[in-house]
Design a protein around this motif. Structure first.
Motif, PDB file in Angstrom:
ATOM      1  N   TYR A 185       0.878  -1.176   0.000  1.00  0.00           N
ATOM      2  CA  TYR A 185       0.000   0.000   0.000  1.00  0.00           C
ATOM      3  C   TYR A 185       0.909   1.218   0.000  1.00  0.00           C
ATOM      4  CZ  TYR A 185      -4.418   2.439   0.911  1.00  0.00           C
ATOM      5  OH  TYR A 185      -5.544   3.214   0.790  1.00  0.00           O
ATOM      6  N   PHE A 186       0.757   2.104  -0.980  1.00  0.00           N
ATOM      7  CA  PHE A 186       1.672   3.231  -1.101  1.00  0.00           C
ATOM      8  C   PHE A 186       1.004   4.368  -1.866  1.00  0.00           C
ATOM      9  CE2 PHE A 186       2.394   0.065  -4.389  1.00  0.00           C
ATOM     10  CZ  PHE A 186       2.404   0.800  -5.579  1.00  0.00           C
ATOM     11  N   LYS A 187       1.640   5.517  -1.845  1.00  0.00           N
ATOM     12  CA  LYS A 187       1.158   6.670  -2.600  1.00  0.00           C
ATOM     13  C   LYS A 187       1.256   6.370  -4.092  1.00  0.00           C
ATOM     14  CE  LYS A 187       0.351   9.448   0.898  1.00  0.00           C
ATOM     15  NZ  LYS A 187      -1.032   9.896   1.219  1.00  0.00           N
ATOM     16  N   GLY A 188       0.219   6.764  -4.850  1.00  0.00           N
ATOM     17  CA  GLY A 188       0.179   6.443  -6.270  1.00  0.00           C
ATOM     18  C   GLY A 188       1.012   7.341  -7.152  1.00  0.00           C
ATOM     19  N   GLU A 189       1.554   8.399  -6.615  1.00  0.00           N
ATOM     20  CA  GLU A 189       2.295   9.382  -7.416  1.00  0.00           C
ATOM     21  C   GLU A 189       3.410   8.768  -8.263  1.00  0.00           C
ATOM     22  OE1 GLU A 189       3.058  12.877  -9.154  1.00  0.00           O
ATOM     23  OE2 GLU A 189       1.420  12.537  -7.722  1.00  0.00           O
ATOM     24  N   PRO A 190       4.237   7.858  -7.712  1.00  0.00           N
ATOM     25  CA  PRO A 190       5.321   7.286  -8.527  1.00  0.00           C
ATOM     26  C   PRO A 190       4.838   6.547  -9.767  1.00  0.00           C
ATOM     27  CG  PRO A 190       5.682   6.822  -6.205  1.00  0.00           C
ATOM     28  CD  PRO A 190       4.296   7.363  -6.322  1.00  0.00           C
ATOM     29  N   LEU A 191       3.583   6.109  -9.777  1.00  0.00           N
ATOM     30  CA  LEU A 191       3.068   5.355 -10.921  1.00  0.00           C
ATOM     31  C   LEU A 191       2.569   6.255 -12.039  1.00  0.00           C
ATOM     32  CD1 LEU A 191       0.981   2.578  -9.075  1.00  0.00           C
ATOM     33  CD2 LEU A 191       3.393   2.524  -9.750  1.00  0.00           C
ATOM     34  N   LYS A 192       2.365   7.531 -11.739  1.00  0.00           N
ATOM     35  CA  LYS A 192       1.739   8.428 -12.725  1.00  0.00           C
ATOM     36  C   LYS A 192       2.625   8.691 -13.930  1.00  0.00           C
ATOM     37  CE  LYS A 192      -1.452  10.602  -9.469  1.00  0.00           C
ATOM     38  NZ  LYS A 192      -1.926  11.844  -8.831  1.00  0.00           N
ATOM     39  N   SER A 193       3.926   8.451 -13.786  1.00  0.00           N
ATOM     40  CA  SER A 193       4.839   8.655 -14.912  1.00  0.00           C
ATOM     41  C   SER A 193       4.974   7.415 -15.792  1.00  0.00           C
ATOM     42  CB  SER A 193       6.221   9.059 -14.384  1.00  0.00           C
ATOM     43  OG  SER A 193       6.758   8.023 -13.562  1.00  0.00           O
ATOM     44  N   ILE A 194       4.257   6.347 -15.433  1.00  0.00           N
ATOM     45  CA  ILE A 194       4.350   5.091 -16.180  1.00  0.00           C
ATOM     46  C   ILE A 194       3.106   4.943 -17.060  1.00  0.00           C
ATOM     47  CG2 ILE A 194       4.569   2.589 -15.985  1.00  0.00           C
ATOM     48  CD1 ILE A 194       5.741   3.018 -13.200  1.00  0.00           C
ATOM     49  N   PRO A 195       3.250   5.037 -18.385  1.00  0.00           N
ATOM     50  CA  PRO A 195       2.074   4.962 -19.275  1.00  0.00           C
ATOM     51  C   PRO A 195       1.211   3.725 -19.071  1.00  0.00           C
ATOM     52  CG  PRO A 195       4.015   5.687 -20.487  1.00  0.00           C
ATOM     53  CD  PRO A 195       4.500   5.272 -19.123  1.00  0.00           C
ATOM     54  N   ALA A 196       1.826   2.573 -18.809  1.00  0.00           N
ATOM     55  CA  ALA A 196       1.052   1.338 -18.673  1.00  0.00           C
ATOM     56  C   ALA A 196       0.104   1.388 -17.490  1.00  0.00           C
ATOM     57  CB  ALA A 196       1.990   0.139 -18.526  1.00  0.00           C
ATOM     58  N   CYS A 197       0.450   2.207 -16.469  1.00  0.00           N
ATOM     59  CA  CYS A 197      -0.362   2.274 -15.262  1.00  0.00           C
ATOM     60  C   CYS A 197      -1.475   3.316 -15.337  1.00  0.00           C
ATOM     61  CB  CYS A 197       0.523   2.580 -14.053  1.00  0.00           C
ATOM     62  SG  CYS A 197       1.716   1.293 -13.669  1.00  0.00           S
ATOM     63  N   ALA A 198      -1.481   4.110 -16.393  1.00  0.00           N
ATOM     64  CA  ALA A 198      -2.436   5.225 -16.477  1.00  0.00           C
ATOM     65  C   ALA A 198      -3.884   4.806 -16.254  1.00  0.00           C
ATOM     66  CB  ALA A 198      -2.274   5.941 -17.817  1.00  0.00           C
ATOM     67  N   PRO A 199      -4.351   3.685 -16.847  1.00  0.00           N
ATOM     68  CA  PRO A 199      -5.764   3.301 -16.631  1.00  0.00           C
ATOM     69  C   PRO A 199      -6.102   3.005 -15.171  1.00  0.00           C
ATOM     70  CG  PRO A 199      -4.840   2.132 -18.511  1.00  0.00           C
ATOM     71  CD  PRO A 199      -3.687   2.778 -17.809  1.00  0.00           C
ATOM     72  N   LEU A 200      -5.088   2.682 -14.369  1.00  0.00           N
ATOM     73  CA  LEU A 200      -5.332   2.343 -12.971  1.00  0.00           C
ATOM     74  C   LEU A 200      -5.373   3.570 -12.071  1.00  0.00           C
ATOM     75  CD1 LEU A 200      -2.878  -0.693 -12.636  1.00  0.00           C
ATOM     76  CD2 LEU A 200      -5.336  -0.758 -13.160  1.00  0.00           C
ATOM     77  N   LEU A 201      -4.992   4.733 -12.613  1.00  0.00           N
ATOM     78  CA  LEU A 201      -4.841   5.930 -11.789  1.00  0.00           C
ATOM     79  C   LEU A 201      -5.824   7.044 -12.132  1.00  0.00           C
ATOM     80  CD1 LEU A 201      -0.956   6.002 -11.844  1.00  0.00           C
ATOM     81  CD2 LEU A 201      -2.388   5.304  -9.945  1.00  0.00           C
ATOM     82  N   GLU A 202      -6.622   6.854 -13.165  1.00  0.00           N
ATOM     83  CA  GLU A 202      -7.546   7.904 -13.592  1.00  0.00           C
ATOM     84  C   GLU A 202      -8.616   8.183 -12.550  1.00  0.00           C
ATOM     85  OE1 GLU A 202      -9.053   6.409 -17.235  1.00  0.00           O
ATOM     86  OE2 GLU A 202      -7.203   6.809 -18.379  1.00  0.00           O
TER      87      GLU A 202
END
Length: 459
Positions: A185-202
């Motif tokens: 469980y962690f802050k989602g900010e580090p994933l926002k720069s990863i294109p593959a993760c974009a659908p999970l962060l919208e």
């Protein structure tokens, strides 16, 4: 105000101020009882990760002034997607309420429960460790030697419950389920720069990838601000029940090789995780001490697999049922109340536990005989919890009190209490079935195996 309120209310001691203990405290308070809570921890931290509360629990919590606070915390996604492990193909879409209701961070939910208990004027005695029980008075003795008496003691002290040892008369050691969870469980900010993760962060979402002997549940909260994943996999390592065991991220990455790039990218970016060995215990023969004055509640007697998504909800129901039983039995008849309570609760709790086992096994096996790219029946992977949610634990207790209390009175008079579960032969007991509205429609008498499959687990 209840019949038990006034100058001589029922006095209740609750051992443990976790979610189950807090729910029990609220139920007892609203029944008009005098409540004392002891918790051995000096200060709660924001522990754990995701936890769900179903409609069956929220219905009760709303009556106790704890509803809107929880909805604000919970995941706002309407649906969850169940996906194929390797390519992310959506195999089924299901309302999130069919899984776990509102999913939030366990620590945030716990804070809301604690705050509501205190708003109701109940003091949570933090740093007060109970070291002994007297089941006849009944009473508890603290580490500093002080003793406190009540009409009933409720053991809501978790999976490693001391109260359970008293009720059973022996140590109830955990057994390996053959599975473990890596949890992060962690802050989602580090994933926002990863294109593959974009659908999970919208926005808030829940996705579940199922594979061979493994599944991964992903949960996004606060529109991508917080991110959670839980990977359940085969594990035969030594048992160690702990929320704090560090996990090996290299091992996690090895396990997800070849999985959907969308979730692999998130796992690759994860810095740390916890390794939680999933242990279980056989169903208990009783939840009540020999004197009938100490009763177990929540994880101390009916812990659940994570896939049941009902641990906190069933503990909330148990608190409600025990409070109504005490109210109906009256101050001078605690044994009647506790024995009716366990009889009312056992079958429903057992079915909720078995639901968790069922969905795990289906997720881990359904694709083994299906070629990649081939369609499967969505119903084969859906969670079957919908029947649990329309249930009203308080209304059910009132409706069934006369029937069950009549049985219990006879058992108390004879001195012979029918066990909830006999580990030697397996029980011949009523398996209750419900329709979509939570109404009982059928029951059959069935024997469980003498050595049951893994079911009772913290979750």
């Amino acid at each position: 105000m209840s019949e038990s309120a006034g100058s001589n209310p029922i006095k209740v001691i609750i051992v443990g101020a976790g979610l189950g203990g807090c729910a029990a405290a609220l139920a007892m308070h609203y029944a008009g009882f005098e409540v004392t809570i002891f918790e051995k921890i000096r200060k709660f931290d924001r522990l754990g990760d995701s936890l769900g509360l179903g409609e069956n629990a929220l219905r009760l919590l709303a009556r106790w002034g704890l509803h809107d606070q929880l909805i604000k915390i919970g995941n706002k996604s309407e649906d969850m997607q169940i996906r194929r492990w390797n390519d992310g193909t959506i195999l089924a879409v299901q309302p999130l309420m069919d899984m776990a209701g509102y999913i939030g961070h366990r620590g945030d939910y716990h804070d809301a429960f604690l705050e509501r208990v205190r708003e109701c004027g109940m003091v949570i005695n933090m740093g007060h460790k109970v070291v002994a029980f007297d089941e006849d008075k009944p009473s508890v003795t603290l580490e500093d030697g002080r003793e406190f008496e009540a009409d009933i003691v409720i053991g809501a002290d978790g999976i490693k419950s001391q109260a359970r040892e008293l009720v059973l008369g022996f140590k109830d050691a955990p057994k390996s389920s053959g599975y473990a969870c890596f949890r992060a469980y962690f802050k989602g900010e580090p994933l926002k720069s990863i294109p593959a993760c974009a659908p999970l962060l919208e926005k808030d979402c829940v996705n579940i990838w199922i594979g061979h002997d493994m599944h991964l549940v992903q949960n996004t909260l606060r529109d991508g601000e917080e991110f959670n994943w839980i990977l359940t996999h085969k594990d035969t390592a030594d048992i160690k029940e702990s929320w704090f065991q560090p996990g090996d991220m290299d091992e996690v990455r090895r396990l997800v090789v070849g999985w959907d790039p969308m979730i692999v990218a998130a796992v690759e970016k994860t810095e740390r995780c916890l390794d939680w060995k999933i242990c279980y215990r056989d169903p208990l023969p009783t939840w009540v001490s020999r004197s009938h004055k100490i009763a177990l509640l929540g994880d101390s007697c009916h812990a659940h697999l994570p896939t049941s998504a009902q641990g906190a909800s069933q503990a909330t129901e148990s608190g409600a049922v025990l409070a109504i039983c005490l109210k109906l039995a009256g101050k001078g008849n605690v044994p009647l109340a506790t024995r009716v309570y366990e009889k009312l609760r056992f079958d429903r709790v057992r079915q909720a536990q078995l639901n968790g086992e069922d969905v795990r096994d289906r997720w881990h096996t359904v694709l083994k005989t299906v070629d990649d790219g081939k369609d499967i029946d969505p119903d084969d992977v859906k969670i079957k919890n919908r029947w649990l949610y329309p249930f009203d634990a308080e209304a059910d207790t009132y409706a069934r009190w006369d029937e069950v209390s009549s049985i219990v009175r006879q058992e108390l008079a004879s001195g012979t209490i029918t066990p909830l579960f006999d580990p030697k032969v397996g029980p011949a007991r009523k398996l209750v079935r419900y329709d979509a509205f939570g109404r009982q429609i059928q029951h059959d008498f069935v024997h469980e195996p003498a050595v049951p499959a893994p079911t009772a687990v913290v979750g």
